[in-house]
Scaffold this active site. Structure first.
Site, PDB file in Angstrom:
ATOM      1  CE  LYS A   1     -21.244  92.107 -13.599  1.00  0.00           C
ATOM      2  NZ  LYS A   1     -20.212  92.956 -14.550  1.00  0.00           N
TER       3      LYS A   1
ATOM      4  N   GLY B   1     -13.425  96.260 -15.517  1.00  0.00           N
ATOM      5  CA  GLY B   1     -13.786  96.385 -16.430  1.00  0.00           C
ATOM      6  C   GLY B   1     -13.131  97.550 -17.658  1.00  0.00           C
ATOM      7  CB  SER B   2     -11.746  98.112 -20.827  1.00  0.00           C
ATOM      8  OG  SER B   2     -12.992  97.343 -21.820  1.00  0.00           O
ATOM      9  CB  THR B   3     -17.104  98.993 -20.568  1.00  0.00           C
ATOM     10  OG1 THR B   3     -16.810  98.477 -21.592  1.00  0.00           O
ATOM     11  CG2 THR B   3     -18.109  99.951 -21.257  1.00  0.00           C
TER      12      THR B   3
ATOM     13  CE  LYS C   1     -17.891  93.287 -24.324  1.00  0.00           C
ATOM     14  NZ  LYS C   1     -18.054  94.336 -23.366  1.00  0.00           N
TER      15      LYS C   1
ATOM     16  N   GLY D   1     -15.187  87.948 -16.803  1.00  0.00           N
ATOM     17  CA  GLY D   1     -14.567  87.694 -17.977  1.00  0.00           C
ATOM     18  C   GLY D   1     -12.806  88.384 -17.142  1.00  0.00           C
ATOM     19  N   GLY D   2     -13.242  89.360 -16.964  1.00  0.00           N
ATOM     20  CA  GLY D   2     -11.929  90.792 -16.156  1.00  0.00           C
ATOM     21  C   GLY D   2     -11.873  89.632 -14.323  1.00  0.00           C
TER      22      GLY D   2
ATOM     23  CD  GLU E   1     -17.775  92.237 -12.101  1.00  0.00           C
ATOM     24  OE1 GLU E   1     -18.090  91.965 -12.684  1.00  0.00           O
ATOM     25  OE2 GLU E   1     -16.837  92.921 -12.728  1.00  0.00           O
TER      26      GLU E   1
HETATM   27  C1  ABF Z   1     -16.926  93.651 -15.817  1.00  0.00           C
HETATM   28  O1  ABF Z   1     -15.674  94.229 -16.608  1.00  0.00           O
HETATM   29  C2  ABF Z   1     -17.335  91.998 -15.707  1.00  0.00           C
HETATM   30  O2  ABF Z   1     -17.588  91.366 -15.104  1.00  0.00           O
HETATM   31  C3  ABF Z   1     -16.904  91.525 -17.674  1.00  0.00           C
HETATM   32  O3  ABF Z   1     -16.054  91.122 -17.289  1.00  0.00           O
HETATM   33  C4  ABF Z   1     -15.947  92.598 -18.337  1.00  0.00           C
HETATM   34  C5  ABF Z   1     -16.753  94.002 -19.190  1.00  0.00           C
HETATM   35  O4  ABF Z   1     -15.753  93.891 -19.882  1.00  0.00           O
HETATM   36  P1  ABF Z   1     -15.411  95.400 -21.039  1.00  0.00           P
HETATM   37  O5  ABF Z   1     -15.696  96.801 -20.047  1.00  0.00           O
HETATM   38  O6  ABF Z   1     -13.196  95.224 -21.003  1.00  0.00           O
HETATM   39  O7  ABF Z   1     -15.320  94.811 -22.490  1.00  0.00           O
HETATM   40  O8  ABF Z   1     -17.618  94.197 -16.035  1.00  0.00           O
END
Ligand code: ABF
Length: 223
Positions: free
Chosen positions: A99, A34-36, A126, A101-102, A108
């Site tokens: 979790k 994911g982006s984070t 979140k 969304g990606g 995971e």
């Molecule tokens: C993953 O990245 C996920 O399970 C979740 O879907 C997504 C979190 O979104 P982000 O970090 O892009 O906001 O950890």
């Protein structure tokens, strides 16, 4: 006011500091998607001489890690890991999460299950009181899509097939909206039991060990 991306940067950096005591020469770090998680990988690269390798929850993260010179191991080569660091789409006060969304939910959940601790990293958007506003992703065996969708409707959900998306494991995803969950662990168990469901995006039976949350007021740690 900090942007969402600045908050994600802040928590990604804090996560690298948080896991530092767990690093060492033979250590494998579990890395999410994911982006984070991408920002976490970028900061982690600055410390790559302090651990042996990473295990990744997606092809995307594996490529980013390798591109930054961090060796990536197949999970079958890994005996254990002290930490798994990943984002979430929703997290509640009990550290239960939605979790996927990606789309990487299955890997995971698998990589997280091998780690001693799940460190959730997220910005404050979140954090929710009740899980379920974000549609719950289900990775499904292709032939079971309609059967699983019908079952979700009988449970009161509103399933939608994620258009044009196939997971790293070659499966489609149903995003199931319409729930406001009092007991997320119970719903996870119910969803896990539906034939054809590979993985449910509720991480409630095994919640995070700790959550590092970036807020406008600074870093908040939830345990
Ligand atoms: C993953 O990245 C996920 O399970 C979740 O879907 C997504 C979190 O979104 P982000 O970090 O892009 O906001 O950890």
């Amino acid at each position: 006011m900090l942007s969402q991306n600045e908050l994600k940067q802040q928590v990604a950096k804090a996560a690298v500091e948080y896991i530092q005591p767990f690093l060492g020469s033979g250590v494998v770090v579990g890395v999410g998607t994911g982006s984070t998680a991408d920002l976490f990988i970028d900061h982690l690269a600055g410390f790559k001489d302090q651990f042996m390798a990473a295990a990744a929850s997606s092809e995307r993260s594996a490529q980013r890690l390798a591109g930054l010179g961090i060796p990536v191991l197949d999970l079958n080569e890994v005996q254990g890991m002290p930490v798994y660091v990943d984002g979430a789409d929703e997290i509640n006060a009990r550290l239960q999460m939605i979790k996927g969304g990606g789309g990487a939910l299955t890997r995971e959940k698998i990589v997280a299950s091998v780690a001693e601790r799940f460190i959730c990293i997220a910005d404050e958007s979140k954090v929710v009181e009740r899980l379920g506003k974000f549609a719950i992703p289900l990775e499904v065996i292709p032939m079971a899509v309609n059967a699983v969708a019908r079952k979700m409707r009988t449970l009161g959900g509103d399933p939608v097939l994620r258009e044009g998306f196939i997971t790293d494991n070659g499966n489609p995803i149903l995003d199931v909206a319409g729930f406001s969950l009092d007991d997320a662990a119970q719903m996870e168990a119910i969803m896990n039991n539906v034939p054809g469901v590979v993985t449910c995006g509720l991480f409630a039976i095994a919640p995070a060990s700790v959550a590092l949350i970036a807020t406008q007021q600074g870093l908040r740690t939830m345990k």
